[in-house]
Design a protein around this motif. Structure first.
Motif, PDB file in Angstrom:
ATOM      1  N   LEU A  94       0.020   4.574  -1.074  1.00 53.62           N
ATOM      2  CA  LEU A  94      -1.171   5.333  -0.672  1.00 53.62           C
ATOM      3  C   LEU A  94      -2.445   4.809  -1.331  1.00 53.62           C
ATOM      4  N   VAL A  95      -2.303   3.873  -2.262  1.00 49.79           N
ATOM      5  CA  VAL A  95      -3.475   3.373  -3.008  1.00 49.79           C
ATOM      6  C   VAL A  95      -4.127   2.238  -2.220  1.00 49.79           C
ATOM      7  N   ALA A  96      -5.331   2.472  -1.768  1.00 44.54           N
ATOM      8  CA  ALA A  96      -6.180   1.405  -1.217  1.00 44.54           C
ATOM      9  C   ALA A  96      -5.463   0.534  -0.175  1.00 44.54           C
ATOM     10  N   HIS A  97      -5.779  -0.761  -0.165  1.00 41.07           N
ATOM     11  CA  HIS A  97      -5.274  -1.723   0.829  1.00 41.07           C
ATOM     12  C   HIS A  97      -4.660  -2.906   0.083  1.00 41.07           C
ATOM     13  N   PRO A 115     -10.669  11.312 -10.295  1.00 38.02           N
ATOM     14  CA  PRO A 115      -9.945  12.568 -10.062  1.00 38.02           C
ATOM     15  C   PRO A 115      -9.175  12.609  -8.738  1.00 38.02           C
ATOM     16  N   ALA A 116      -9.456  11.682  -7.828  1.00 35.46           N
ATOM     17  CA  ALA A 116      -8.721  11.661  -6.555  1.00 35.46           C
ATOM     18  C   ALA A 116      -7.733  10.493  -6.488  1.00 35.46           C
ATOM     19  N   ALA A 117      -7.519   9.807  -7.614  1.00 35.43           N
ATOM     20  CA  ALA A 117      -6.602   8.654  -7.624  1.00 35.43           C
ATOM     21  C   ALA A 117      -5.156   9.122  -7.742  1.00 35.43           C
ATOM     22  N   GLU A 118      -4.253   8.332  -7.174  1.00 38.39           N
ATOM     23  CA  GLU A 118      -2.850   8.716  -7.110  1.00 38.39           C
ATOM     24  C   GLU A 118      -2.097   8.482  -8.435  1.00 38.39           C
ATOM     25  N   LEU A 119      -2.377   7.335  -9.101  1.00 37.43           N
ATOM     26  CA  LEU A 119      -1.523   6.952 -10.239  1.00 37.43           C
ATOM     27  C   LEU A 119      -1.652   7.903 -11.437  1.00 37.43           C
ATOM     28  N   PRO A 120      -2.851   8.446 -11.725  1.00 36.30           N
ATOM     29  CA  PRO A 120      -2.908   9.436 -12.804  1.00 36.30           C
ATOM     30  C   PRO A 120      -1.984  10.635 -12.550  1.00 36.30           C
ATOM     31  N   GLU A 183      -0.578  13.293   0.660  1.00 28.72           N
ATOM     32  CA  GLU A 183      -2.028  13.446   0.467  1.00 28.72           C
ATOM     33  C   GLU A 183      -2.739  13.482   1.816  1.00 28.72           C
ATOM     34  N   VAL A 184      -3.960  13.968   1.773  1.00 28.54           N
ATOM     35  CA  VAL A 184      -4.811  13.908   2.962  1.00 28.54           C
ATOM     36  C   VAL A 184      -6.089  13.179   2.568  1.00 28.54           C
TER      37      VAL A 184
END
Ligand SMILES: Cc1cc2nc3c(=O)[nH]c(=O)nc-3n(C[C@H](O)[C@H](O)[C@H](O)COP(=O)(O)OP(=O)(O)OC[C@H]3O[C@@H](n4cnc5c(N)ncnc54)[C@H](O)[C@@H]3O)c2cc1C
Length: 289
Positions: A94-97, A115-120, A183-184
């Motif tokens: 889901l992270v970027a490209h 705050p909207a990043a997946e890995l944290p 996620e959305v």
């Protein structure tokens, strides 16, 4: 746009990097996929940039029975390809490209603390940690910061000026566990700007829910972890009181209005995503290995 002027440093080993970071008021450059846009948009103007890409020994991805240690220079794409942790893999999709994941590092994403990043969220739900190194009298000082103390606010982590994050540790899932990330985002590959939830569910030998945790992103300044084991009760996933579970998750977060969505919509969404992620995680936990 062009970045403001800065002095560029390219240390050749960890000692040199830590000396530099102790001497100058500088920013670490890892994959550059967040720092370079910030410089170009002039949202950051460090006097010095310390490029750590030439440091040896920081690209490792070491998997053991306890979990996975990811070195500061391990790229997101490399970690995804290594297939060393199911939840890391689910999040990295889901992270970027691909081009961004080819350069961006897992550790850089943790330190950047969007705050909207997946890995944290992954580090938070697993109860992982980050190792930070700095120049100390007579040598190198290292401290290990647990996830719940590492994320301090939007774009703010426990890494202090002068410190280099050398690795992150992601604990392994317990036996009979499953995980999922839902996620959305408005666009494919974007941050979880509306909301995101990752879940870990562990079943007992009767395939009843023994433990269930979620971490929510995009709904607060830092990832919000909610332990919903008790609300799930020790019962098969099919009979879990999902309405009570989603309410418990909603009570844990305090989303805000912004240009992307209203707080009320985010609150609704986080419950929906939590149920989806928990159901999916429970189904994976029940599937034969
Ligand atoms: C178009 C686009 C879309 C993106 N979409 C997403 C997305 O959907 N989800 C997501 O999570 N991210 C996304 N990203 C960001 C991407 O994941 C970044 O790569 C990541 O956030 C930062 O990693 P990096 O290695 O590039 O760090 P850098 O950009 O080099 O650094 C980021 C910050 O962390 C600090 N830092 C980095 N490494 C260290 C270290 N080892 N020690 C101390 N400080 C350090 C830097 O000083 C800087 O402040 C996107 C980026 C772009 C350009």
């Amino acid at each position: 746009m062009k970045p403001p002027p800065f002095t560029y440093h390219a240390p050749r080993d960890l000692d040199e990097a830590l000396d530099l970071l102790a001497e100058v008021d500088g920013k670490v450059l890892a994959g550059g996929q967040s720092l370079i846009p910030l410089l170009n948009m002039r949202l950051a103007a460090p006097a010095h940039v310390v490029d750590v890409n030439r440091l040896p020994g920081l690209s490792g991805i070491e998997a053991g029975p306890e979990g996975v240690t990811v070195g500061a220079l391990a790229r997101q794409a490399e970690v995804a390809r290594a297939g060393v942790h199911p939840l890391l893999g689910q999040a990295l999709r889901l992270v970027a490209h691909p081009v961004i994941r080819n350069r961006g590092t897992v550790v850089g994403s943790l330190v950047h603390a969007d705050p909207a990043a997946e890995l944290p969220a992954v580090l938070a739900v697993l109860g992982g940690s980050v190792r930070l190194a700095r120049r100390a009298p007579g040598g190198t000082g290292v401290r290990q910061v647990a996830a719940d103390a590492f994320f301090a606010g939007p774009l703010e982590s426990a890494a202090e000026p002068g410190e280099l994050a050398v690795s992150a540790f992601f604990p392994a899932l317990p036996p009979r566990s499953g995980s999922a990330f839902e996620e959305v985002a408005r666009r494919h590959g974007d941050y979880a700007l509306l909301a995101g939830v990752c879940a870990v569910v562990t079943l007992d030998e009767d395939l009843h829910v023994a433990a269930a945790r979620v971490a929510c992103v995009g709904v607060g300044p830092v990832p919000v972890v909610a332990d919903v084991s008790e609300v799930c009760g020790r019962r098969p996933a099919a009979t879990v009181p999902w309405e009570a579970v989603t309410e418990a998750v909603r009570r844990a977060v305090e989303p805000e209005d912004d240009i992307h969505a209203s707080a009320a919509y985010r609150l609704h969404l986080v419950g929906v995503l939590a149920e989806r992620a928990l159901r999916e995680a429970a189904a994976r936990a029940a599937a034969p290995p």
